[in-house]
Design a protein around this motif. Structure first.
Motif, PDB file in Angstrom:
ATOM      1  N   SER A 189     -64.590  63.785 -18.309  1.00 62.27           N
ATOM      2  CA  SER A 189     -63.288  64.372 -17.935  1.00 62.27           C
ATOM      3  C   SER A 189     -62.577  64.547 -18.917  1.00 62.27           C
ATOM      4  O   SER A 189     -61.783  65.560 -18.964  1.00 62.27           O
ATOM      5  N   ARG A 221     -66.319  55.878 -10.081  1.00 58.52           N
ATOM      6  CA  ARG A 221     -65.331  55.604 -10.989  1.00 58.52           C
ATOM      7  C   ARG A 221     -65.846  56.036 -12.609  1.00 58.52           C
ATOM      8  O   ARG A 221     -64.739  56.406 -13.150  1.00 58.52           O
ATOM      9  N   GLY A 224     -65.139  59.478 -13.077  1.00 61.70           N
ATOM     10  CA  GLY A 224     -63.861  59.747 -12.398  1.00 61.70           C
ATOM     11  C   GLY A 224     -63.005  60.373 -13.613  1.00 61.70           C
ATOM     12  O   GLY A 224     -62.996  60.334 -14.780  1.00 61.70           O
ATOM     13  N   ASN A 225     -61.875  60.862 -12.858  1.00 58.36           N
ATOM     14  CA  ASN A 225     -60.784  61.521 -13.859  1.00 58.36           C
ATOM     15  C   ASN A 225     -59.673  60.534 -14.234  1.00 58.36           C
ATOM     16  O   ASN A 225     -58.769  60.860 -15.074  1.00 58.36           O
ATOM     17  N   THR A 230     -57.163  66.099 -11.123  1.00 60.19           N
ATOM     18  CA  THR A 230     -58.279  65.632 -10.356  1.00 60.19           C
ATOM     19  C   THR A 230     -59.559  66.600 -10.441  1.00 60.19           C
ATOM     20  O   THR A 230     -60.865  66.569 -10.306  1.00 60.19           O
ATOM     21  N   GLU A 231     -59.097  68.105 -10.911  1.00 66.36           N
ATOM     22  CA  GLU A 231     -60.079  68.990 -11.422  1.00 66.36           C
ATOM     23  C   GLU A 231     -61.199  68.694 -12.429  1.00 66.36           C
ATOM     24  O   GLU A 231     -61.906  69.280 -12.412  1.00 66.36           O
ATOM     25  N   GLN A 233     -62.734  65.740 -12.903  1.00 61.73           N
ATOM     26  CA  GLN A 233     -63.560  64.592 -12.347  1.00 61.73           C
ATOM     27  C   GLN A 233     -64.918  65.048 -12.495  1.00 61.73           C
ATOM     28  O   GLN A 233     -65.137  66.402 -12.406  1.00 61.73           O
ATOM     29  N   GLU A 280     -50.286  68.394  -9.626  1.00 60.37           N
ATOM     30  CA  GLU A 280     -51.656  68.175  -8.669  1.00 60.37           C
ATOM     31  C   GLU A 280     -51.987  69.454  -7.666  1.00 60.37           C
ATOM     32  O   GLU A 280     -52.864  69.558  -7.225  1.00 60.37           O
ATOM     33  N   ARG A 284     -55.683  71.181  -6.849  1.00 61.08           N
ATOM     34  CA  ARG A 284     -56.241  71.416  -5.743  1.00 61.08           C
ATOM     35  C   ARG A 284     -56.450  72.751  -5.497  1.00 61.08           C
ATOM     36  O   ARG A 284     -57.544  73.173  -4.937  1.00 61.08           O
ATOM     37  N   GLN A 287     -59.595  73.611  -7.360  1.00 59.54           N
ATOM     38  CA  GLN A 287     -60.857  73.085  -6.629  1.00 59.54           C
ATOM     39  C   GLN A 287     -61.362  73.520  -5.395  1.00 59.54           C
ATOM     40  O   GLN A 287     -62.489  73.810  -5.305  1.00 59.54           O
TER      41      GLN A 287
END
Length: 493
Positions: A189, A221, A224-225, A230-231, A233, A280, A284, A287
């Protein structure tokens, strides 16, 4: 009903304008500062890098800090703690010390796990497997790894790795995230966040986990990021019909209007971003768009029917069985060819507290050929020179037997004080051994390398100054190496 529905969509922008009028002074200033910051950042980076477009930039944060040696990384993580005694750290003195007590001066006051702390004695367990020297480098390799022995002149062994974590979960978490407690971003990440992607159709960080390997559990995890967007992760590719969960269209839906749906969804999300400034939201959007592109790119890269027979033969019989370690090594090569930035393989089953002689023999049989094949395959395609390959687990094993010791059977407990890893490819010396342990492989006597040092060196090879890549979270700036770590310059080519 239909007219009301259309009217609501038509007036949605007006509704948002009304909502903006209700914002307090504090919210207004916050929103404005975010907007001005975004504009300033956009002028530095280019608008296409700030908002969710094709996001193919390789340096979204002005990185790399300097010319990278490695354009991509593949990390072959051997979960459970492979024994250095049966793999690469040859200790001939132990051969004539079978069953003798490990000297107290060697063991010292070091922390023991709850599994062996109650032992009344610590009998030395020499490896029952022979070692020999190979290649021009004359590196010592166990008879259990004949294929790795063929590529030792491409490897850089680090025999003086150490960590403070003595149990699996904190040790694995520490090695994968730089901290023993969950919640921090994983190595992949950080790489994705710092270096971006060179392929707009595949994630920059992809994870492969060996099926049916047994051993200690692995948690998502670990890739995980954390607190990063989140993009970044890791995206797990699985064997079977759906390599990526929830990527394919539902049954009886052909997806002809999917692109149009994403277009309108992006417009709605951009309106939300304009109003609230939540970064965020852009993650999204990215993603969703990546998922749409992956509907074409994932089936293409995971279809190995175009691989010739000699490649499957090189990786071993298991490489024809999707989800095995061998198949994942071959898949990793295909992903690296597509310029995926960071590929992480997890293989469990190295935790041998009992039955180690036959257990580690099976582990080596399942992994040795494919590991060496990956090195050979990358090299023959000209990819090894700018790809960094890493092999290793979370800690080593003890010189003494945990529990009963016989000539045919023994086990080894966890040992964080010293263990062996190796690296190969871009930027590291080939045919080189760094670090040294004592005659019992219990303490480091030369050139210790902490996990933070390993992380700092890994980032350096990809063009990142580990002290400068940070992310502000909860009022402080975090980095992979926390406030520690030094680049191990002596292993750099």
């Amino acid at each position: 009903m239909c007219e009301k529905h259309h009217k609501k969509i038509y007036t949605s922008d007006q509704d948002l304008q009304q909502e903006e009028k209700k914002l307090s002074r504090r919210k207004f200033l916050t929103k404005t500062s975010l907007g001005l910051g975004a504009m300033a950042l956009g002028s530095l980076m280019g608008a296409e890098k700030l908002f969710a477009g094709e996001r193919t930039n390789t340096n979204p944060l002005g990185l790399p800090h300097f010319m990278p040696k490695a354009k991509r990384v593949v990390y072959l993580f051997q979960s459970g703690g492979p024994s250095q005694f049966e793999t690469f750290d040859y200790k001939p003195k132990l051969t004539n010390m079978f069953g003798q007590e490990l000297p107290a001066s060697v063991r010292g006051q070091q922390r023991l796990t709850g599994m062996s702390a109650q032992q009344s004695s610590f009998p030395i367990a020499p490896s029952k497997y022979s070692f020999d020297q190979y290649g021009e480098s004359r590196a010592w390799v166990s008879e259990l790894m004949p294929h790795t022995a063929e590529v030792v002149d491409d490897l850089c062994f680090i025999k003086s790795m150490y960590t403070e974590q003595i149990n699996h979960d904190p040790a694995i978490t520490f090695l994968q995230t730089g901290h023993q407690l969950p919640g921090r971003p994983s190595i992949g990440s950080w790489m994705s966040y710092g270096l971006g992607s060179d392929n707009k159709n595949l994630p920059s960080f992809i994870v492969l986990v060996s099926k049916n390997a047994g051993g200690q559990p692995l948690y998502s995890r670990l890739w995980g990021n954390g607190f990063l967007p989140t993009e970044h992760q890791g995206v797990q590719f699985r064997s079977g019909k759906d390599p990526v969960l929830f990527l394919n269209n539902p049954d009886n839906y052909h997806g002809h209007d999917r692109q149009e749906m994403l277009k309108y969804l992006k417009e709605l999300n951009e309106m939300q971003y304009t109003t609230y400034g939540d970064p965020e939201i852009t993650a999204r959007i990215s993603q969703y768009e990546m998922a749409f592109r992956m509907q074409t790119s994932v089936p293409e890269v995971t279809d190995m029917s175009d691989e010739p027979d000699y490649i499957f033969d090189m990786y071993g019989e298991d490489s024809r069985d999707p989800g095995t370690y061998a198949a994942n090594c071959l898949m990793a090569r295909r992903l690296l060819e597509k310029d995926v930035k960071f590929v992480q393989l997890y293989h469990r089953g190295w935790d041998q507290h009992v039955g180690l002689p036959w257990g580690i023999k099976n582990q080596c049989k399942n992994t040795d050929q494919a590991t060496a094949a990956l090195i050979k395959d990358l090299k023959q395609r000209g990819l090894l020179e700018d790809t960094l390959v890493i092999w290793g687990g979370e800690f080593g094993r003890t010189a003494y037997s945990q529990g009963q010791l016989t000539t045919k059977n023994y086990g080894r407990d966890h040992h964080p004080r010293c263990f062996t890893m190796w690296m190969a490819g871009a930027g590291v010396k080939s045919g080189f051994t760094f670090g040294e342990t004592d005659d019992f492989s219990y303490n480091i006597v030369k050139d210790p390398v902490h996990v933070h040092d390993f992380h700092a060196t890994l980032m350096h090879l990809t063009g990142i100054d580990h002290e400068r890549l940070t992310y502000k979270h909860q009022g402080r700036r975090f980095r992979l190496t926390d406030v520690h770590g030094h680049v191990v310059k002596d292993i750099l080519a």
